[in-house]
Write a protein that holds these residues in place. Structure first.
Motif, short mmCIF file in Angstrom:
data_model
loop_
_atom_site.label_atom_id
_atom_site.label_comp_id
_atom_site.label_asym_id
_atom_site.label_seq_id
_atom_site.Cartn_x
_atom_site.Cartn_y
_atom_site.Cartn_z
N ILE A 1 39.70 25.73 17.65
CA ILE A 1 38.53 26.60 17.51
C ILE A 1 37.63 26.20 16.34
CG2 ILE A 1 39.71 28.29 16.01
CD1 ILE A 1 38.20 30.48 17.66
N GLY A 2 38.11 25.35 15.45
CA GLY A 2 37.28 24.90 14.34
C GLY A 2 37.24 25.85 13.17
N PHE A 3 37.95 27.00 13.26
CA PHE A 3 37.92 28.03 12.23
C PHE A 3 39.34 28.41 11.81
CE2 PHE A 3 33.60 28.51 13.38
CZ PHE A 3 32.96 29.23 12.37
N PHE A 4 39.48 28.83 10.55
CA PHE A 4 40.73 29.40 10.07
C PHE A 4 40.44 30.19 8.80
CE2 PHE A 4 40.20 25.03 8.69
CZ PHE A 4 40.45 25.05 7.32
N TYR A 5 41.27 31.19 8.52
CA TYR A 5 41.24 31.89 7.24
C TYR A 5 42.22 31.20 6.29
CZ TYR A 5 39.53 36.08 9.88
OH TYR A 5 38.84 36.97 10.68
N VAL A 6 41.96 31.29 4.99
CA VAL A 6 42.97 30.88 4.01
C VAL A 6 43.20 32.03 3.03
CG1 VAL A 6 42.50 28.42 4.18
CG2 VAL A 6 41.27 29.76 2.47
N LYS A 7 44.46 32.22 2.67
CA LYS A 7 44.83 33.22 1.67
C LYS A 7 45.60 32.54 0.55
CE LYS A 7 49.18 34.75 3.83
NZ LYS A 7 49.93 35.92 4.35
N ASN A 8 45.77 33.25 -0.57
CA ASN A 8 46.44 32.68 -1.74
C ASN A 8 45.82 31.36 -2.15
OD1 ASN A 8 48.31 34.85 -1.95
ND2 ASN A 8 49.55 33.93 -0.33
N HIS A 9 44.50 31.36 -2.19
CA HIS A 9 43.73 30.16 -2.52
C HIS A 9 43.63 29.90 -4.01
CE1 HIS A 9 40.82 33.31 -3.21
NE2 HIS A 9 40.86 33.64 -1.92
N GLY A 10 44.00 30.87 -4.83
CA GLY A 10 44.06 30.66 -6.26
C GLY A 10 42.81 31.02 -7.04
N ILE A 11 41.76 31.52 -6.39
CA ILE A 11 40.55 31.93 -7.11
C ILE A 11 40.77 33.34 -7.65
CG2 ILE A 11 38.07 32.28 -7.01
CD1 ILE A 11 37.95 30.38 -4.67
N ALA A 12 40.58 33.52 -8.95
CA ALA A 12 40.80 34.83 -9.56
C ALA A 12 39.85 35.86 -8.98
CB ALA A 12 40.60 34.73 -11.07
N GLN A 13 40.35 37.06 -8.76
CA GLN A 13 39.52 38.12 -8.20
C GLN A 13 38.35 38.45 -9.11
OE1 GLN A 13 40.09 39.35 -5.06
NE2 GLN A 13 38.05 40.25 -5.31
N SER A 14 38.52 38.32 -10.41
CA SER A 14 37.43 38.59 -11.34
C SER A 14 36.26 37.63 -11.14
CB SER A 14 37.92 38.52 -12.78
OG SER A 14 38.45 37.23 -13.08
N VAL A 15 36.57 36.38 -10.80
CA VAL A 15 35.53 35.38 -10.53
C VAL A 15 34.79 35.73 -9.24
CG1 VAL A 15 35.11 32.95 -10.00
CG2 VAL A 15 36.72 33.58 -11.81
N ILE A 16 35.54 36.12 -8.23
CA ILE A 16 34.95 36.53 -6.95
C ILE A 16 34.08 37.76 -7.14
CG2 ILE A 16 35.49 37.47 -4.67
CD1 ILE A 16 37.97 35.65 -4.67
N ASP A 17 34.60 38.74 -7.87
CA ASP A 17 33.85 39.98 -8.07
C ASP A 17 32.56 39.73 -8.84
OD1 ASP A 17 35.85 41.32 -6.76
OD2 ASP A 17 36.79 42.12 -8.59
#
Length: 333
Positions: free
Chosen positions: A50-66
């Protein structure tokens, strides 16, 4: 919804795990033995289907995302006149208003509004190409009006490239290449970034079959998308059905683009996807198109295909992306 509206043009079924799998990167990020092979197989399986996938536990801090997410929302809430002080150019830098993106084959323009940026600096060999290759460019930040955008977005941008490199190493292994194959093409990657704002789809929009982003494939190698929880992303599966890529907390949505489909001699699939915002809320996302150095030569023959089997001639990454941009964005017209 008016009686003349066609509100079925963007219907999609609820996603199933078999359609878009969730891949756990924890062991790969930690460098555990055997992790790269495990992730490689999962990515290649998803990318061939399908060419798509989710990734979890990627290591980016939630504070950086927020921080990046908040800066994006506040930026798009600025007055139009303020955002218009850094208008998008043919280097794909700056703010693009609604109506300027009309994707190939779509009936009408997209509803989305975008802020584009890219690398803050380039390898010295590429500095000489400024003014020659418009993708080798300086960013246009609204520092006077909104300095938070640069300050809070760049930490996320740096982190997402780290994840991108991990994923490319796994993709290389999945293609039976050395895990470092792509590194030589990513000494100073384009890594094109987009902040994307989607207003709520109205009855008038739906009567004209307008999307937030019309059905398309991505242009480059690997897309890493941070979407909010409002939903709206839809992906076409193997059966030709549209499925909703439901937001999953703590994940990124990743997909293969046209350039990697070409590079892999169509081994990996670049699938159609689209966005329609029927959530009742404003939708925001951060997309990083993790593409190679502008002067990197993309040649399927390098992946070991026998002579005559590779379907595409060599092309530089920049030439390929330029060709796509000219067909899809009005500032090139």
């Amino acid at each position: 919804m008016s009686s003349s509206s066609n509100n079925s043009y963007a219907d999609a079924k609820t996603v199933a795990l078999d359609d878009i799998p969730v891949i756990d990167l924890a062991d790969l990020v930690a460098g555990k033995p055997g992790a790269i092979e495990t992730v490689a197989q999962q990515i290649v399986d998803a990318s061939q289907r399908i060419g798509f996938f989710y990734v979890k536990n990627h290591g980016i801090a939630q504070s950086v995302i927020d921080g990046a997410s908040a800066a994006m929302r506040d930026y798009f809430a600025l007055p139009t006149d303020t955002k218009a002080q850094t208008p998008v150019n043919t280097s794909q830098r700056g703010w693009m208003a609604t109506g300027m993106a009309k994707l190939e084959g779509s009936k009408t323009h997209d509803l989305k509004e975008i802020f584009f940026w890219g690398p803050e600096s380039w390898h010295p060999r590429l500095d000489a190409r400024k003014g020659v290759d418009s993708l080798v460019a300086q960013n246009q930040w609204p520092d006077a009006a909104f300095p938070r955008l640069r300050q809070d977005l760049l930490p996320y941008y740096d982190e997402i490239q780290r994840v991108g490199r991990k994923l490319l190493s796994a993709i290389a292994v999945g293609l039976k290449l050395d895990s470092q194959f792509f590194e030589g093409k990513y000494t100073s990657p384009m890594a094109r970034g987009q902040l994307v704002y989607y207003p709520v789809s109205t009855a008038k929009d739906e009567s004209e079959e307008r999307f937030g982003s019309a059905p398309h494939t991505d242009f480059g190698v690997l897309t890493l998308l941070l979407q909010d929880m409002n939903g709206g992303l839809q992906v076409r599966n193997r059966a030709g059905e549209w499925v909703a890529a439901t937001p999953i907390p703590g994940t990124l949505v990743c997909n293969i683009g046209d350039l990697l489909n070409r590079w892999s001699n169509e081994t990996l699939s670049s699938n159609l996807h689209r966005v329609i915002n029927r959530s009742g809320n404003e939708r925001h996302s951060i997309a990083i198109f993790f593409d190679p150095d502008p002067d990197a030569v993309v040649d399927p023959a390098e992946l070991g295909f026998p002579e005559g089997v590779d379907k595409y001639p060599p092309i530089t990454a920049s030439d390929y992306i330029h060709g796509k941009n000219r067909k899809n964005f009005s500032q090139y017209k």
